[in-house]
Design a protein around this motif. Structure first.
Motif, PDB file in Angstrom:
ATOM      1  N   LYS A   1       0.843  -1.200   0.000  1.00 15.17           N
ATOM      2  CA  LYS A   1       0.000   0.000   0.000  1.00 15.17           C
ATOM      3  C   LYS A   1       0.879   1.252   0.000  1.00 15.17           C
ATOM      4  N   TRP A   2       1.899   1.242   0.847  1.00 15.40           N
ATOM      5  CA  TRP A   2       2.794   2.406   0.934  1.00 15.40           C
ATOM      6  C   TRP A   2       3.492   2.624  -0.411  1.00 15.40           C
ATOM      7  N   LEU A   3       3.955   1.550  -1.025  1.00  8.36           N
ATOM      8  CA  LEU A   3       4.625   1.675  -2.317  1.00  8.36           C
ATOM      9  C   LEU A   3       3.685   2.206  -3.391  1.00  8.36           C
ATOM     10  N   ALA A   4       2.447   1.717  -3.403  1.00  8.68           N
ATOM     11  CA  ALA A   4       1.473   2.189  -4.384  1.00  8.68           C
ATOM     12  C   ALA A   4       1.209   3.684  -4.206  1.00  8.68           C
ATOM     13  N   GLU A   5       1.107   4.118  -2.950  1.00  6.51           N
ATOM     14  CA  GLU A   5       0.888   5.542  -2.676  1.00  6.51           C
ATOM     15  C   GLU A   5       2.106   6.365  -3.102  1.00  6.51           C
ATOM     16  N   ALA A   6       3.297   5.853  -2.835  1.00  8.05           N
ATOM     17  CA  ALA A   6       4.514   6.575  -3.217  1.00  8.05           C
ATOM     18  C   ALA A   6       4.620   6.689  -4.733  1.00  8.05           C
ATOM     19  N   ILE A   7       4.267   5.623  -5.437  1.00  8.80           N
ATOM     20  CA  ILE A   7       4.300   5.656  -6.896  1.00  8.80           C
ATOM     21  C   ILE A   7       3.273   6.639  -7.426  1.00  8.80           C
ATOM     22  N   ALA A   8       2.080   6.650  -6.833  1.00  8.64           N
ATOM     23  CA  ALA A   8       1.040   7.597  -7.252  1.00  8.64           C
ATOM     24  C   ALA A   8       1.509   9.035  -7.022  1.00  8.64           C
ATOM     25  N   ASP A   9       2.161   9.282  -5.888  1.00  9.77           N
ATOM     26  CA  ASP A   9       2.695  10.617  -5.607  1.00  9.77           C
ATOM     27  C   ASP A   9       3.746  11.009  -6.636  1.00  9.77           C
ATOM     28  N   LEU A  10       4.620  10.083  -6.953  1.00  9.46           N
ATOM     29  CA  LEU A  10       5.649  10.339  -7.956  1.00  9.46           C
ATOM     30  C   LEU A  10       5.021  10.645  -9.314  1.00  9.46           C
ATOM     31  N   ASP A  11       4.055   9.821  -9.701  1.00 11.51           N
ATOM     32  CA  ASP A  11       3.379  10.010 -10.988  1.00 11.51           C
ATOM     33  C   ASP A  11       2.650  11.353 -11.042  1.00 11.51           C
ATOM     34  N   ALA A  12       2.151  11.810  -9.890  1.00 11.91           N
ATOM     35  CA  ALA A  12       1.418  13.073  -9.825  1.00 11.91           C
ATOM     36  C   ALA A  12       2.351  14.267  -9.647  1.00 11.91           C
ATOM     37  N   GLY A  13       3.651  13.991  -9.527  1.00 12.54           N
ATOM     38  CA  GLY A  13       4.614  15.079  -9.383  1.00 12.54           C
ATOM     39  C   GLY A  13       4.742  15.605  -7.970  1.00 12.54           C
ATOM     40  N   ARG A  14       4.146  14.913  -7.008  1.00 12.56           N
ATOM     41  CA  ARG A  14       4.263  15.349  -5.604  1.00 12.56           C
ATOM     42  C   ARG A  14       5.588  14.877  -5.034  1.00 12.56           C
TER      43      ARG A  14
END
Length: 91
Positions: A62-75
């Motif tokens: 879950k943490w990795l998925a959130e981190a990837i989503a943040d990266l993809d969103a430019g956060r």
């Protein structure tokens, strides 16, 4: 003692790696698996701990998925210290 053949499939690379290790120990694959099987019978269990890799835990995925989503969103990513990462292992 009467013997029998046992056949099973294994990844080719893993087999070669195991044969190399067993050879360094002065035994072949048959001897190694016979030792393993005798230990299983004697102890009534697998003679070593089998555990899941914490990398694949639900919380870490879950943490990795959130981190990837943040990266993809430019956060920006949250930076963790080594101690904080070690504390996460205990959760």
């Amino acid at each position: 003692m009467e013997t029998t053949n046992v056949s099973f499939r294994m990844d080719k690379k893993l087999k070669k790696q195991a044969e190399t290790v067993f050879d360094e120990m002065g035994m072949n694959m048959t001897t190694a698996f016979t030792i393993f099987t005798k230990a299983v019978v004697r102890q009534g269990k697998i003679p070593f701990e089998i555990a899941i890799d914490p990398f694949y835990s639900e919380a870490n995925q879950k943490w990795l998925a959130e981190a990837i989503a943040d990266l993809d969103a430019g956060r920006d990513l949250i930076v963790k210290t080594l101690d904080e990462l070690k504390d996460m292992e205990d959760e």
